[in-house]
Design a protein around this motif. Structure first.
Motif, PDB file in Angstrom:
ATOM      1  N   TRP A 161       0.828  -1.204   0.000  1.00 22.24           N
ATOM      2  CA  TRP A 161       0.000   0.000   0.000  1.00 22.24           C
ATOM      3  C   TRP A 161       0.863   1.255   0.000  1.00 22.24           C
ATOM      4  O   TRP A 161       0.476   2.281  -0.571  1.00 22.24           O
ATOM      5  CB  TRP A 161      -0.942  -0.011   1.206  1.00 22.24           C
ATOM      6  N   ASP A 162       2.021   1.190   0.611  1.00 16.92           N
ATOM      7  CA  ASP A 162       2.916   2.350   0.590  1.00 16.92           C
ATOM      8  C   ASP A 162       3.339   2.677  -0.835  1.00 16.92           C
ATOM      9  O   ASP A 162       3.420   3.858  -1.224  1.00 16.92           O
ATOM     10  CB  ASP A 162       4.149   2.083   1.454  1.00 16.92           C
ATOM     11  N   LYS A 165       0.458   4.316  -2.631  1.00  8.80           N
ATOM     12  CA  LYS A 165       0.339   5.735  -2.263  1.00  8.80           C
ATOM     13  C   LYS A 165       1.421   6.565  -2.970  1.00  8.80           C
ATOM     14  O   LYS A 165       1.136   7.671  -3.459  1.00  8.80           O
ATOM     15  CB  LYS A 165       0.453   5.909  -0.756  1.00  8.80           C
ATOM     16  N   ALA A 168       0.366   7.050  -6.554  1.00  4.84           N
ATOM     17  CA  ALA A 168      -0.715   8.032  -6.642  1.00  4.84           C
ATOM     18  C   ALA A 168      -0.172   9.449  -6.474  1.00  4.84           C
ATOM     19  O   ALA A 168      -0.554  10.373  -7.208  1.00  4.84           O
ATOM     20  CB  ALA A 168      -1.780   7.735  -5.588  1.00  4.84           C
ATOM     21  N   ALA A 169       0.729   9.615  -5.530  1.00  3.49           N
ATOM     22  CA  ALA A 169       1.312  10.938  -5.297  1.00  3.49           C
ATOM     23  C   ALA A 169       2.107  11.416  -6.509  1.00  3.49           C
ATOM     24  O   ALA A 169       2.081  12.612  -6.867  1.00  3.49           O
ATOM     25  CB  ALA A 169       2.212  10.898  -4.063  1.00  3.49           C
ATOM     26  N   PHE A 227      -5.280   5.038   6.710  1.00  2.96           N
ATOM     27  CA  PHE A 227      -4.589   4.963   5.419  1.00  2.96           C
ATOM     28  C   PHE A 227      -5.527   5.343   4.279  1.00  2.96           C
ATOM     29  O   PHE A 227      -5.174   6.135   3.400  1.00  2.96           O
ATOM     30  CB  PHE A 227      -4.033   3.560   5.196  1.00  2.96           C
ATOM     31  N   TYR A 228      -6.721   4.784   4.276  1.00  2.00           N
ATOM     32  CA  TYR A 228      -7.709   5.039   3.220  1.00  2.00           C
ATOM     33  C   TYR A 228      -8.079   6.525   3.147  1.00  2.00           C
ATOM     34  O   TYR A 228      -8.082   7.127   2.064  1.00  2.00           O
ATOM     35  CB  TYR A 228      -8.944   4.185   3.506  1.00  2.00           C
ATOM     36  N   ASP A 230      -6.372   9.075   4.293  1.00  5.38           N
ATOM     37  CA  ASP A 230      -5.194   9.853   3.900  1.00  5.38           C
ATOM     38  C   ASP A 230      -4.931   9.737   2.399  1.00  5.38           C
ATOM     39  O   ASP A 230      -4.684  10.747   1.717  1.00  5.38           O
ATOM     40  CB  ASP A 230      -3.983   9.358   4.687  1.00  5.38           C
ATOM     41  N   LEU A 231      -4.999   8.518   1.874  1.00  3.52           N
ATOM     42  CA  LEU A 231      -4.747   8.302   0.450  1.00  3.52           C
ATOM     43  C   LEU A 231      -5.753   9.043  -0.418  1.00  3.52           C
ATOM     44  O   LEU A 231      -5.378   9.793  -1.338  1.00  3.52           O
ATOM     45  CB  LEU A 231      -4.799   6.800   0.139  1.00  3.52           C
ATOM     46  N   ASN A 234      -5.777  13.035   0.125  1.00  6.91           N
ATOM     47  CA  ASN A 234      -4.653  13.773  -0.458  1.00  6.91           C
ATOM     48  C   ASN A 234      -4.521  13.615  -1.963  1.00  6.91           C
ATOM     49  O   ASN A 234      -4.054  14.543  -2.643  1.00  6.91           O
ATOM     50  CB  ASN A 234      -3.347  13.337   0.210  1.00  6.91           C
ATOM     51  N   TYR A 235      -4.930  12.456  -2.484  1.00  4.09           N
ATOM     52  CA  TYR A 235      -4.645  12.174  -3.886  1.00  4.09           C
ATOM     53  C   TYR A 235      -5.880  11.750  -4.678  1.00  4.09           C
ATOM     54  O   TYR A 235      -5.751  11.278  -5.815  1.00  4.09           O
ATOM     55  CB  TYR A 235      -3.564  11.084  -3.986  1.00  4.09           C
TER      56      TYR A 235
END
Length: 429
Positions: A161-162, A165, A168-169, A227-228, A230-231, A234-235
Motif C-alpha cells: 500500500w505504501d 500511495k 498516486a502521489a 490509510f484510506y 489519507d490516500l 490527499n490524492y
C-alpha cells in the motif's frame, strides 16, 4: 443461521398475483437489474430473445444501493413486483436457505460444470444453485501506465500500500485534472465498504471475531481507515464520498484518474489509452487483498412466471449469450460479460480483444472467501450472515463521514463499532 431482522424473514410469503401475459399470450417478465454496463447492454441483446420467444421483457434498472433495498423488501414480503432479480453472493445462499428464491435447474446444454467454481459455490447453498451468474468479478488495480512511466514509478502485482500511495502521489496533478487515486467513497455495504473491507483485510483486520463480536475498534481497522482517508483525501478527486463504480468509471474515461482499484469487470468499459493491470495491493496478509462477487439472476419464490423466468435466466447466463454479445454489431468481444465461465477465457476472439483477461482470471482464482483464523465468516468484502447488510450500511455512513471530514477517523470508528454491536446484540449473537 440467525433470522433476518429488518428484512423480515419471519414474515410469511404472500401469494403472488396472477401471471401477467403480453397481448399475444406469451409471458411478460419484469426484471430488476443493477444499472451497470453489462446489464444495460443485456437489454439490447435480449431483443433477439423476445423476437424468438415472444416473451416481453420489462426492465427496471436501478442504482446499486436502491436495487438492493427494493429487491430485498419485495422478495422478503412476497411482494411479487419482479419475476427476475439481480442479487449477489451475499444474498443468494442466505435467501436460498430461507426459501425466498427458487432453486435453479438447467438442461445439460447449459453446462453448469463450465461455471467457474468460485462463482458456482458462492451462489449455492448446500450444493444447490439459487442464482446464476450474469457476470463475475474480483478486484484489481487499473492504472495509467503512460502516466506512471512519465513519473518514473511502477506498480507491481500485490504491491504494498505504501507503493500504491507513492504512485498516486507521483501522478497526482489536480491543476491539470488528474487525480492520483480514484476509489469508492459512496456509502453502502456494497459501495464504499466493498473496497474498504479489502483494505481492512489486507491490514489483518476483520468485521467480527470468532464470537461474531464486531471488531471495528481494533488497531487493524484504525490503521486501514486512516490509510484510506489519507490516500483518498490527499490524492483523490474532490467529493470522493459521493463516488462509487459508475461515477469513477466516468472519471477514468475522462482521463482524470491515475489508478483505480475496483471490480475487474470495469476493464470491459475503459476507453482511455495506456491502461495496465495489476493484482490488488496488500499490506502483508496473505488472504483478502481482492474481493469476489457476482451479479447474478434469481427467481423470487412463488413467482407465477417461474418457468418463463428460468428459461430466460438459462439463456442470459449461457455460452450462447456470450457468443451473442461477442458477435453483436453494437458490442463485440471486448464487451462480453466475464468472470462466469471457464470457456469464455478460451475463446480466441475474446483473448484478442480483452487485454485484461489474464489479470481478471488470476484475481478471481486467487480470491479467498473461505473462513480463516482471522475472519470466522465466509466472504471477502462482506460477511455471509443475514445481519451483514444492516451492519455494513451503518458502518458505511460513518466511513463516508470520516472521508468527507465531517468526523475524525477515531470518532467514526467508535460510532461504527457502537452501531454494529447494537445490531448484532439485538440479533442474538
Amino acid at each position: 443461521m440467525k433470522s433476518l431482522r429488518n428484512t423480515a424473514l419471519g414474515l410469511s410469503l404472500v401469494v403472488a398475483a396472477a401471471p401477467f401475459a403480453a397481448a399475444d399470450g406469451h409471458a411478460s417478465l419484469t426484471i430488476a437489474i443493477v444499472n451497470n454496463g453489462h446489464m444495460i447492454n443485456m437489454q439490447t441483446v435480449a431483443e433477439a430473445y423476445t423476437a424468438e420467444t415472444g416473451v416481453e421483457l420489462n426492465w427496471v434498472s436501478l442504482e446499486e444501493g436502491v436495487l438492493r433495498e427494493q429487491v430485498t423488501s419485495d422478495t422478503a414480503t412476497g411482494g411479487g413486483q419482479y419475476d427476475i432479480i439481480n442479487i449477489g453472493m451475499q444474498e443468494a445462499p442466505i435467501w436460498g436457505a430461507a426459501g425466498w428464491i427458487e432453486p435453479l435447474n438447467f438442461g445439460a446444454d447449459y453446462d453448469v460444470d463450465d461455471m467457474l467454481p468460485a462463482m458456482r459455490n458462492g451462489l449455492s447453498h448446500e450444493g444447490t444453485l439459487y442464482a446464476a451468474p450474469f457476470y463475475g468479478e474480483s478486484s484489481m488495480v487499473m492504472y495509467r501506465k503512460d502516466l506512471m512511466d512519465a513519473a518514473g514509478v511502477s506498480i507491481a502485482d500485490n504491491d504494498s500500500w505504501d507503493n500504491i500511495k507513492a504512485a498516486a502521489a507521483a501522478v497526482h496533478d489536480p491543476d491539470n485534472g488528474v487525480y492520483g487515486a480514484c476509489l469508492r467513497g459512496k456509502p453502502g455495504w456494497g459501495d464504499n465498504m466493498a473496497f474498504i473491507t479489502t483494505v481492512v483485510n489486507s491490514f489483518g483486520g476483520a468485521w467480527f471475531d470468532a464470537d461474531y463480536t464486531p471488531t471495528l475498534d481494533s488497531d487493524e481497522w484504525n490503521a486501514a481507515i486512516n490509510f484510506y482517508v489519507d490516500l483518498l483525501g490527499n490524492y483523490g478527486p474532490p467529493g470522493s464520498e459521493g463516488n462509487s463504480f459508475n461515477e469513477i468509471l466516468a472519471l477514468y474515461n475522462e482521463g482524470k484518474c491515475g489508478l483505480w482499484i475496483d471490480a475487474t469487470i470495469a476493464a470491459s468499459f475503459l476507453e482511455v489509452d495506456g491502461v495496465a493491470y495489476a493484482q490488488s495491493p496488500n499490506a502483508g496478509n496473505p488472504v483478502g487483498a481482492n474481493w469476489l462477487w457476482a451479479w447474478a439472476m434469481a427467481i423470487p419464490a412463488g413467482s407465477p412466471n417461474a418457468e418463463a423466468a428460468a428459461d430466460f435466466i438459462e439463456w442470459a447466463t449461457s455460452k450462447e449469450y456470450i457468443q451473442a454479445v461477442g458477435n453483436h454489431p453494437d458490442f463485440g468481444w471486448g464487451s462480453v460479460p466475464t468472470g462466469t465461465r471457464a470457456s469464455t477465457y478460451e475463446i480466441p476472439e475474446f483473448q484478442a480483444a480483452a487485454a485484461f483477461a489474464a489479470a481478471e482470471k488470476a484475481a478471481i482464482d486467487s480470491a479467498a472467501p473461505e473462513a480463516t483464523d482471522i475472519k470466522p465468516y465466509v466472504g471477502v468484502q462482506f460477511a455471509a450472515i443475514p445481519e451483514f447488510p444492516e451492519v455494513g450500511s451503518a458502518v458505511a455512513q460513518e466511513m463516508a463521514a470520516a472521508l468527507s471530514g465531517a468526523k475524525s477517523v477515531e470518532d467514526a470508528l467508535a460510532a461504527a463499532q457502537a452501531a454494529a454491536v447494537a445490531i448484532m446484540d439485538e440479533a442474538g449473537y
